[in-house]
Scaffold this motif. Structure first.
Motif, PDB file in Angstrom:
ATOM      1  N   TRP A 142       0.863  -1.188   0.000  1.00  0.00           N
ATOM      2  CA  TRP A 142       0.000   0.000   0.000  1.00  0.00           C
ATOM      3  C   TRP A 142       0.889   1.224   0.000  1.00  0.00           C
ATOM      4  O   TRP A 142       2.093   1.137   0.310  1.00  0.00           O
ATOM      5  CB  TRP A 142      -0.892  -0.014   1.243  1.00  0.00           C
ATOM      6  N   GLU A 144       0.643   5.770   0.698  1.00  0.00           N
ATOM      7  CA  GLU A 144      -0.148   6.957   1.047  1.00  0.00           C
ATOM      8  C   GLU A 144       0.670   8.217   0.788  1.00  0.00           C
ATOM      9  O   GLU A 144       1.871   8.263   1.092  1.00  0.00           O
ATOM     10  CB  GLU A 144      -0.519   6.937   2.527  1.00  0.00           C
ATOM     11  N   VAL A 178      -9.199   7.814   0.275  1.00  0.00           N
ATOM     12  CA  VAL A 178      -8.748   6.697  -0.543  1.00  0.00           C
ATOM     13  C   VAL A 178      -9.052   7.020  -1.997  1.00  0.00           C
ATOM     14  O   VAL A 178     -10.146   7.483  -2.332  1.00  0.00           O
ATOM     15  CB  VAL A 178      -9.448   5.388  -0.121  1.00  0.00           C
ATOM     16  N   SER A 185      -9.420   0.249  -4.952  1.00  0.00           N
ATOM     17  CA  SER A 185      -8.608   1.189  -4.189  1.00  0.00           C
ATOM     18  C   SER A 185      -7.148   0.980  -4.553  1.00  0.00           C
ATOM     19  O   SER A 185      -6.652  -0.147  -4.575  1.00  0.00           O
ATOM     20  CB  SER A 185      -8.837   0.997  -2.689  1.00  0.00           C
ATOM     21  N   LEU A 187      -4.508   3.864  -3.818  1.00  0.00           N
ATOM     22  CA  LEU A 187      -3.648   4.738  -3.029  1.00  0.00           C
ATOM     23  C   LEU A 187      -4.507   5.479  -2.019  1.00  0.00           C
ATOM     24  O   LEU A 187      -5.733   5.421  -2.076  1.00  0.00           O
ATOM     25  CB  LEU A 187      -2.942   5.769  -3.923  1.00  0.00           C
ATOM     26  N   TYR A 208       4.134   1.088   2.213  1.00  0.00           N
ATOM     27  CA  TYR A 208       3.876   0.019   3.175  1.00  0.00           C
ATOM     28  C   TYR A 208       4.447  -1.276   2.611  1.00  0.00           C
ATOM     29  O   TYR A 208       4.038  -1.719   1.530  1.00  0.00           O
ATOM     30  CB  TYR A 208       2.374  -0.161   3.399  1.00  0.00           C
ATOM     31  N   LEU A 240      -6.012  -1.946   7.293  1.00  0.00           N
ATOM     32  CA  LEU A 240      -4.991  -2.541   6.428  1.00  0.00           C
ATOM     33  C   LEU A 240      -4.325  -3.753   7.073  1.00  0.00           C
ATOM     34  O   LEU A 240      -3.838  -4.640   6.380  1.00  0.00           O
ATOM     35  CB  LEU A 240      -3.895  -1.517   6.104  1.00  0.00           C
ATOM     36  N   PRO A 259      -1.008  -7.762   6.673  1.00  0.00           N
ATOM     37  CA  PRO A 259      -2.416  -7.721   6.256  1.00  0.00           C
ATOM     38  C   PRO A 259      -3.276  -8.800   6.892  1.00  0.00           C
ATOM     39  O   PRO A 259      -4.507  -8.657   6.935  1.00  0.00           O
ATOM     40  CB  PRO A 259      -2.333  -7.906   4.727  1.00  0.00           C
TER      41      PRO A 259
END
Length: 276
Positions: A142, A144, A178, A185, A187, A208, A240, A259
């Motif tokens: 992931w 962000e 998101v 989804s 980012l 991540y 997450l 996860p």
């Protein structure tokens, strides 16, 4: 899962590579190699210069190269069918090219830009041979964008790649959006907490990296600290998984996530205080 020979099965705007620019490549390789079991292959390209490709179980997961500005950081690359066209569109939206187009054999044509929300990101036209292992321990799970200019970021990236957004949180302390492509989804964007912003704080992408559920995030944090990493955010549970935010020995931020420990509550946003 491994993304392989899928050049345009991947939509424009999808994360497709990560790169660590660091002030100490050998130390970075030692840290991430011992933490994730990465193996490394050195490359010396006439235009791109020397860099290292990290592999996990034989598949490429990241590149590592020397920093040009004395700062260590992770870069996120987003897919495009034509980086020149995408860069021109980014320019119309306030973006600027900071590293020009170049070809990396086996990877593709890449370039680096800054956005009007003061972050840096890459564009990549993947080669036909391009491979990128994702969604597994020691790989990208992931990412962000952490920024003070949340609305600017939403406008820029939404305009450039057609992301649609879903907002989580209703106040300035929990502004988490998101971004989606085609219902998936891909980012997220996190608004920095104003009370914690110092003059040294920079907008940045937080990548991540996956944790083996048999080891767990807490044990990985202990290993990272023993390897001279620093804890930024202690392990916590969210949608997450079980997450912790760290800095590597040169100061680059990254997150660990297991996860398998995902919960039904909370966003993935974290409270990294940004002050160093």
């Amino acid at each position: 899962m491994s993304v392989e020979n899928a050049r345009w099965d991947i939509p424009a705007g999808m994360p497709c590579w990560i790169e660590l620019v660091t002030t100490d490549v050998p130390t970075a390789c030692g840290f991430y190699g011992r933490l994730f079991g990465w193996e490394f292959e050195e490359h010396d390209d006439p235009r791109e210069g020397s860099h290292v490709i990290a592999h996990r179980d034989g598949y490429p997961v990241a590149s590592i190269r020397e920093s040009a500005d004395g700062r260590s950081k992770w870069r996120l690359f987003l897919a495009t069918p034509n980086s020149a066209v995408t860069a021109a569109e980014a320019g119309k939206l306030g973006g600027q090219v900071v590293v020009p187009r170049s070809r990396v054999p086996g990877l593709g044509v890449k370039m680096v830009l800054t956005s009007p929300s003061d972050d840096e990101f890459g564009l990549l036209e993947p080669d036909a041979q391009w491979q990128f292992d994702v969604g597994l321990p020691g790989t990208l799970v992931w990412a962000e964008l952490v920024t003070i200019k949340a609305q600017t970021a939403d406008h820029f990236y939404g305009g450039l790649f057609g992301y649609t957004g879903e907002q989580f949180g209703t106040d300035h302390l929990s502004d988490y959006e998101v971004w989606y492509l085609g219902g998936d989804s891909v980012l997220a964007r996190v608004s920095m907490i104003r009370d914690h912003i110092s003059p040294d704080a920079h907008s940045h992408w937080l990548v991540y990296l996956g944790v083996d559920e048999e080891i767990g995030t807490d044990e990985m944090v202990r290993t990272a600290v023993a390897l001279h990493g620093r804890i930024r955010v202690d392990p916590y549970d969210c949608s997450l998984g079980r997450v912790a935010v760290l800095r590597d020995p040169m100061g680059a931020r990254f997150a660990l996530v297991d996860p398998s420990q995902a919960t039904d509550y909370g966003s993935a946003g974290n409270d990294d205080p940004y002050d160093d």
